[in-house]
Write a protein that holds these residues in place. Structure first.
Motif, mmCIF file in Angstrom:
data_model
loop_
_atom_site.group_PDB
_atom_site.id
_atom_site.type_symbol
_atom_site.label_atom_id
_atom_site.label_comp_id
_atom_site.label_asym_id
_atom_site.label_seq_id
_atom_site.Cartn_x
_atom_site.Cartn_y
_atom_site.Cartn_z
ATOM 1 N N TRP A 72 88.740 27.351 78.558
ATOM 2 C CA TRP A 72 88.024 28.363 77.786
ATOM 3 C C TRP A 72 86.607 28.116 77.724
ATOM 4 O O TRP A 72 86.151 27.048 77.628
ATOM 5 N N THR A 73 85.460 29.077 78.265
ATOM 6 C CA THR A 73 84.254 28.919 78.520
ATOM 7 C C THR A 73 83.353 30.114 77.658
ATOM 8 O O THR A 73 84.009 31.025 77.964
ATOM 9 N N PHE A 74 82.310 29.742 77.244
ATOM 10 C CA PHE A 74 81.310 30.643 77.028
ATOM 11 C C PHE A 74 80.499 30.710 78.190
ATOM 12 O O PHE A 74 80.039 29.545 78.664
ATOM 13 N N HIS A 75 79.769 31.756 78.780
ATOM 14 C CA HIS A 75 78.642 31.495 79.795
ATOM 15 C C HIS A 75 77.496 32.245 79.354
ATOM 16 O O HIS A 75 77.795 33.198 78.755
ATOM 17 N N PHE A 76 76.539 31.758 80.037
ATOM 18 C CA PHE A 76 74.982 32.401 79.773
ATOM 19 C C PHE A 76 74.430 32.547 81.185
ATOM 20 O O PHE A 76 74.726 31.816 82.001
ATOM 21 N N ASN A 77 73.663 33.882 81.198
ATOM 22 C CA ASN A 77 73.328 33.939 82.394
ATOM 23 C C ASN A 77 71.556 34.008 82.381
ATOM 24 O O ASN A 77 71.122 34.480 81.431
ATOM 25 N N CYS A 78 70.936 33.647 83.335
ATOM 26 C CA CYS A 78 69.444 33.576 83.259
ATOM 27 C C CYS A 78 69.095 34.906 83.670
ATOM 28 O O CYS A 78 69.719 35.480 84.748
ATOM 29 N N LEU A 79 68.339 35.615 82.828
ATOM 30 C CA LEU A 79 68.126 36.952 83.100
ATOM 31 C C LEU A 79 66.853 37.163 84.299
ATOM 32 O O LEU A 79 66.776 38.326 84.755
ATOM 33 N N ASN A 80 66.397 35.935 84.588
ATOM 34 C CA ASN A 80 65.325 35.921 85.646
ATOM 35 C C ASN A 80 66.055 36.130 87.125
ATOM 36 O O ASN A 80 65.854 36.695 87.757
ATOM 37 N N CYS A 81 67.037 34.991 87.665
ATOM 38 C CA CYS A 81 67.432 34.724 88.538
ATOM 39 C C CYS A 81 69.098 34.868 88.934
ATOM 40 O O CYS A 81 69.511 34.904 89.609
ATOM 41 N N GLY A 82 69.677 34.825 87.666
ATOM 42 C CA GLY A 82 71.298 34.948 87.432
ATOM 43 C C GLY A 82 71.885 33.734 87.639
ATOM 44 O O GLY A 82 73.236 33.827 87.576
ATOM 45 N N ASN A 83 71.162 32.612 87.660
ATOM 46 C CA ASN A 83 71.846 31.324 87.236
ATOM 47 C C ASN A 83 72.728 31.433 86.052
ATOM 48 O O ASN A 83 72.481 32.242 85.215
#
Length: 103
Positions: A72-83
């Motif tokens: 199970w993971t939480f994930h984070f997205n860079c709001l600039n490039c989507g990484n």
């Protein structure tokens, strides 16, 4: 995390406790552990995690070797490039419920 910790005895509490992790707790964890430094792809520092009804979305990633095993993971997205960055939910759970808050 040890095999003892993930034993059947503890699973009855690990699952509901992990599902109870709030957005505020996730923010606290990443701040304490300094998980969200500048994006290695674009250099921005604008991270966001998907949420559902005000709680962080929790994702599963199955193993290619054995689909019955998943993490199970939480994930984070860079709001600039989507990484995208992934943080193991078990580590967040342990921080709040098993070991106590340790920076």
């Amino acid at each position: 995390m040890s095999d003892d910790l993930l034993g059947e005895r503890n699973m009855s509490r690990i699952v509901p406790e992990t599902l109870s992790i709030t957005a505020e707790q996730l923010h606290e964890y990443v701040a304490a552990k300094q998980c969200l430094r500048n994006c290695e792809a674009c250099g921005a520092n604008t991270w966001e995690f998907p949420s559902m009804n005000g709680v962080p979305a929790l994702f599963t990633m199955a193993s290619a070797r054995d689909v019955s095993f998943a993490t199970w993971t939480f994930h984070f997205n860079c709001l600039n490039c989507g990484n995208t960055r992934f943080i193991g939910a078990g580590f967040v759970w342990s921080y709040f419920f098993e070991k106590g808050k340790k920076a």
